[in-house]
Design a protein around this motif. Structure first.
Motif, PDB file in Angstrom:
ATOM      1  N   ILE A  19      -9.210  -6.229 -49.457  1.00 23.22           N
ATOM      2  CA  ILE A  19      -8.153  -7.168 -49.074  1.00 23.22           C
ATOM      3  C   ILE A  19      -7.913  -8.185 -50.185  1.00 23.22           C
ATOM      4  CG2 ILE A  19      -7.575  -9.047 -47.474  1.00 23.22           C
ATOM      5  CD1 ILE A  19      -8.660  -7.242 -45.233  1.00 23.22           C
ATOM      6  N   GLU A  20      -8.975  -8.661 -50.811  1.00 15.86           N
ATOM      7  CA  GLU A  20      -8.816  -9.565 -51.950  1.00 15.86           C
ATOM      8  C   GLU A  20      -7.957  -8.909 -53.033  1.00 15.86           C
ATOM      9  OE1 GLU A  20     -11.482 -12.007 -55.260  1.00 15.86           O
ATOM     10  OE2 GLU A  20     -12.486 -10.645 -53.875  1.00 15.86           O
ATOM     11  N   ALA A  21      -8.228  -7.633 -53.307  1.00 14.66           N
ATOM     12  CA  ALA A  21      -7.463  -6.901 -54.325  1.00 14.66           C
ATOM     13  C   ALA A  21      -5.994  -6.766 -53.913  1.00 14.66           C
ATOM     14  CB  ALA A  21      -8.078  -5.525 -54.563  1.00 14.66           C
ATOM     15  N   LYS A  22      -5.728  -6.528 -52.637  1.00 13.61           N
ATOM     16  CA  LYS A  22      -4.343  -6.399 -52.164  1.00 13.61           C
ATOM     17  C   LYS A  22      -3.587  -7.719 -52.319  1.00 13.61           C
ATOM     18  CE  LYS A  22      -5.129  -2.689 -48.850  1.00 13.61           C
ATOM     19  NZ  LYS A  22      -5.147  -2.293 -47.438  1.00 13.61           N
ATOM     20  N   ILE A  23      -4.230  -8.811 -51.970  1.00 10.86           N
ATOM     21  CA  ILE A  23      -3.576 -10.111 -52.080  1.00 10.86           C
ATOM     22  C   ILE A  23      -3.342 -10.462 -53.545  1.00 10.86           C
ATOM     23  CG2 ILE A  23      -3.789 -12.587 -51.628  1.00 10.86           C
ATOM     24  CD1 ILE A  23      -5.385 -11.794 -49.061  1.00 10.86           C
ATOM     25  N   ASN A  24      -4.352 -10.241 -54.387  1.00  4.90           N
ATOM     26  CA  ASN A  24      -4.189 -10.515 -55.820  1.00  4.90           C
ATOM     27  C   ASN A  24      -3.111  -9.624 -56.433  1.00  4.90           C
ATOM     28  OD1 ASN A  24      -5.968 -12.681 -56.282  1.00  4.90           O
ATOM     29  ND2 ASN A  24      -7.722 -11.312 -56.453  1.00  4.90           N
ATOM     30  N   ALA A  25      -3.054  -8.355 -56.016  1.00  5.56           N
ATOM     31  CA  ALA A  25      -2.026  -7.443 -56.531  1.00  5.56           C
ATOM     32  C   ALA A  25      -0.636  -7.905 -56.091  1.00  5.56           C
ATOM     33  CB  ALA A  25      -2.287  -6.017 -56.054  1.00  5.56           C
ATOM     34  N   ALA A  26      -0.536  -8.409 -54.871  1.00  9.21           N
ATOM     35  CA  ALA A  26       0.748  -8.914 -54.379  1.00  9.21           C
ATOM     36  C   ALA A  26       1.204 -10.123 -55.192  1.00  9.21           C
ATOM     37  CB  ALA A  26       0.641  -9.273 -52.898  1.00  9.21           C
ATOM     38  N   ILE A  27       0.276 -11.021 -55.479  1.00  8.16           N
ATOM     39  CA  ILE A  27       0.609 -12.197 -56.295  1.00  8.16           C
ATOM     40  C   ILE A  27       1.083 -11.753 -57.679  1.00  8.16           C
ATOM     41  CG2 ILE A  27      -0.372 -14.229 -57.455  1.00  8.16           C
ATOM     42  CD1 ILE A  27      -2.257 -14.474 -54.943  1.00  8.16           C
ATOM     43  N   LYS A  28       0.362 -10.811 -58.266  1.00  7.60           N
ATOM     44  CA  LYS A  28       0.721 -10.312 -59.599  1.00  7.60           C
ATOM     45  C   LYS A  28       2.089  -9.625 -59.585  1.00  7.60           C
ATOM     46  CE  LYS A  28      -1.107  -7.485 -63.335  1.00  7.60           C
ATOM     47  NZ  LYS A  28      -2.211  -6.632 -63.799  1.00  7.60           N
ATOM     48  N   LYS A  29       2.375  -8.847 -58.543  1.00  7.70           N
ATOM     49  CA  LYS A  29       3.661  -8.154 -58.465  1.00  7.70           C
ATOM     50  C   LYS A  29       4.807  -9.151 -58.327  1.00  7.70           C
ATOM     51  CE  LYS A  29       6.205  -4.446 -56.433  1.00  7.70           C
ATOM     52  NZ  LYS A  29       6.416  -3.564 -55.328  1.00  7.70           N
ATOM     53  N   LEU A  30       4.637 -10.144 -57.447  1.00  5.97           N
ATOM     54  CA  LEU A  30       5.685 -11.159 -57.286  1.00  5.97           C
ATOM     55  C   LEU A  30       5.903 -11.895 -58.598  1.00  5.97           C
ATOM     56  CD1 LEU A  30       7.357 -12.108 -54.724  1.00  5.97           C
ATOM     57  CD2 LEU A  30       5.478 -10.564 -54.220  1.00  5.97           C
ATOM     58  N   ASP A  31       4.817 -12.166 -59.308  1.00  6.71           N
ATOM     59  CA  ASP A  31       4.926 -12.847 -60.599  1.00  6.71           C
ATOM     60  C   ASP A  31       5.631 -11.971 -61.630  1.00  6.71           C
ATOM     61  OD1 ASP A  31       4.377 -15.024 -62.448  1.00  6.71           O
ATOM     62  OD2 ASP A  31       2.902 -13.669 -63.350  1.00  6.71           O
ATOM     63  N   SER A  32       5.518 -10.660 -61.512  1.00  5.04           N
ATOM     64  CA  SER A  32       6.227  -9.779 -62.446  1.00  5.04           C
ATOM     65  C   SER A  32       7.724  -9.731 -62.139  1.00  5.04           C
ATOM     66  CB  SER A  32       5.636  -8.365 -62.426  1.00  5.04           C
ATOM     67  OG  SER A  32       6.011  -7.680 -61.244  1.00  5.04           O
ATOM     68  N   GLU A  33       8.091 -10.028 -60.896  1.00  6.70           N
ATOM     69  CA  GLU A  33       9.489  -9.991 -60.478  1.00  6.70           C
ATOM     70  C   GLU A  33      10.196 -11.340 -60.615  1.00  6.70           C
ATOM     71  OE1 GLU A  33       9.417  -8.611 -56.439  1.00  6.70           O
ATOM     72  OE2 GLU A  33       8.570  -6.668 -56.998  1.00  6.70           O
ATOM     73  N   TYR A  34       9.441 -12.429 -60.413  1.00  2.40           N
ATOM     74  CA  TYR A  34      10.014 -13.775 -60.383  1.00  2.40           C
ATOM     75  C   TYR A  34       9.144 -14.735 -61.180  1.00  2.40           C
ATOM     76  CZ  TYR A  34      12.934 -12.061 -56.617  1.00  2.40           C
ATOM     77  OH  TYR A  34      13.851 -11.341 -55.900  1.00  2.40           O
ATOM     78  N   VAL A  35       9.772 -15.758 -61.733  1.00  5.89           N
ATOM     79  CA  VAL A  35       9.027 -16.852 -62.358  1.00  5.89           C
ATOM     80  C   VAL A  35       8.529 -17.716 -61.203  1.00  5.89           C
ATOM     81  CG1 VAL A  35       9.182 -18.892 -63.814  1.00  5.89           C
ATOM     82  CG2 VAL A  35      10.433 -16.809 -64.439  1.00  5.89           C
ATOM     83  N   ILE A  36       7.208 -17.811 -61.080  1.00  2.00           N
ATOM     84  CA  ILE A  36       6.619 -18.564 -59.972  1.00  2.00           C
ATOM     85  C   ILE A  36       5.578 -19.526 -60.533  1.00  2.00           C
ATOM     86  CG2 ILE A  36       5.335 -18.449 -57.806  1.00  2.00           C
ATOM     87  CD1 ILE A  36       6.439 -15.554 -57.513  1.00  2.00           C
ATOM     88  N   TYR A  37       5.755 -20.790 -60.225  1.00  2.53           N
ATOM     89  CA  TYR A  37       4.825 -21.822 -60.670  1.00  2.53           C
ATOM     90  C   TYR A  37       3.765 -22.060 -59.603  1.00  2.53           C
ATOM     91  CZ  TYR A  37       8.603 -22.912 -63.984  1.00  2.53           C
ATOM     92  OH  TYR A  37       9.584 -22.855 -64.938  1.00  2.53           O
ATOM     93  N   LEU A  38       2.849 -21.113 -59.477  1.00  2.33           N
ATOM     94  CA  LEU A  38       1.723 -21.257 -58.556  1.00  2.33           C
ATOM     95  C   LEU A  38       0.563 -21.825 -59.358  1.00  2.33           C
ATOM     96  CD1 LEU A  38       0.423 -20.792 -55.778  1.00  2.33           C
ATOM     97  CD2 LEU A  38      -0.138 -18.470 -56.544  1.00  2.33           C
ATOM     98  N   ASP A  39       0.183 -23.052 -59.040  1.00  2.00           N
ATOM     99  CA  ASP A  39      -0.823 -23.756 -59.831  1.00  2.00           C
ATOM    100  C   ASP A  39      -2.244 -23.624 -59.302  1.00  2.00           C
ATOM    101  OD1 ASP A  39       0.994 -25.114 -61.768  1.00  2.00           O
ATOM    102  OD2 ASP A  39       1.807 -25.942 -59.918  1.00  2.00           O
ATOM    103  N   SER A  40      -2.386 -23.315 -58.017  1.00  2.00           N
ATOM    104  CA  SER A  40      -3.738 -23.231 -57.462  1.00  2.00           C
ATOM    105  C   SER A  40      -3.776 -22.327 -56.247  1.00  2.00           C
ATOM    106  CB  SER A  40      -4.245 -24.624 -57.068  1.00  2.00           C
ATOM    107  OG  SER A  40      -3.495 -25.134 -55.975  1.00  2.00           O
ATOM    108  N   ILE A  41      -4.951 -21.763 -56.026  1.00  2.00           N
ATOM    109  CA  ILE A  41      -5.237 -21.035 -54.795  1.00  2.00           C
ATOM    110  C   ILE A  41      -6.524 -21.633 -54.255  1.00  2.00           C
ATOM    111  CG2 ILE A  41      -5.795 -18.830 -53.723  1.00  2.00           C
ATOM    112  CD1 ILE A  41      -4.206 -17.440 -55.914  1.00  2.00           C
ATOM    113  N   LYS A  42      -6.423 -22.147 -53.048  1.00  2.00           N
ATOM    114  CA  LYS A  42      -7.573 -22.784 -52.406  1.00  2.00           C
ATOM    115  C   LYS A  42      -7.723 -22.228 -51.003  1.00  2.00           C
ATOM    116  CE  LYS A  42      -7.075 -26.902 -55.165  1.00  2.00           C
ATOM    117  NZ  LYS A  42      -7.020 -28.314 -55.270  1.00  2.00           N
TER     118      LYS A  42
END
Length: 180
Positions: A19-42
């Motif tokens: 599940i960690e890998a799926k969430i990280n992959a989703a973040i990476k995919k969205l970042d490849s499609e859009y400029v996203i200023y995500l500064d932290s994950i807590k």
């Protein structure tokens, strides 16, 4: 944005490696499609039904930042099995972790040009008032334009039909961040 779930957050949220890998992959995919200023994950103890939360915060220098929060109260294995049912029942626009991360990133992108807390608050209120019924049960219950925008964005990414008013909001607040 080169950011992933910190090990401490993953452990506290009781995420399986899968599940960690799926969430990280989703973040990476969205970042490849859009400029996203995500500064932290807590992580944190959010409301019982919350899966993720996103929002703006001021850093130690008074700069506006954007973060994603995982809910330590959530069982992400159960959530993954429930997502398709919520989608099929019309409750949510998303059916998997990628869709849910897209929803959360749609809560960040409209505010990326905000420099001050005041700008963020004003735009947040403006979008909140732009409620459009019929996007998902979740958005309808909220009566909140921010949720409408996020849910409509998920449907847009998945090639689903959305109301013209929702498409206009996506164009206005999100599409200019598209990389492709």
């Amino acid at each position: 944005m080169r950011i992933s779930i910190p090990d401490t957050v993953s452990k506290e949220a009781r995420l399986s490696k899968e599940i960690e890998a799926k969430i990280n992959a989703a973040i990476k995919k969205l970042d490849s499609e859009y400029v996203i200023y995500l500064d932290s994950i807590k992580g944190g103890k959010l409301k019982k039904n919350d899966i993720f939360a996103t929002g703006a915060y001021l850093d130690e220098n008074g700069m506006l930042r954007h973060g994603l929060v995982l809910n330590y109260k959530q069982d992400y294995r159960k959530v993954e099995t429930i997502m398709p049912r919520w989608y099929n029942d019309g409750v949510m626009a998303g059916k998997n972790f990628e869709d849910y991360i897209a929803h959360e990133m749609a809560h960040i992108m409209p505010f990326q040009n905000c420099v001050s807390e005041v700008e963020y608050i004003e735009l947040n209120e403006k979008i909140r008032r732009q409620f459009i019924a019929g996007i998902s049960g979740y958005a309808d219950r909220s009566k909140d334009g921010r949720e409408c925008l996020a849910e409509a964005f998920v449907r847009y990414r998945n090639g689903e039909w959305i109301l013209d008013e929702a498409r206009k909001l996506i164009r206005k607040y999100i599409l200019h961040w598209r990389r492709v």
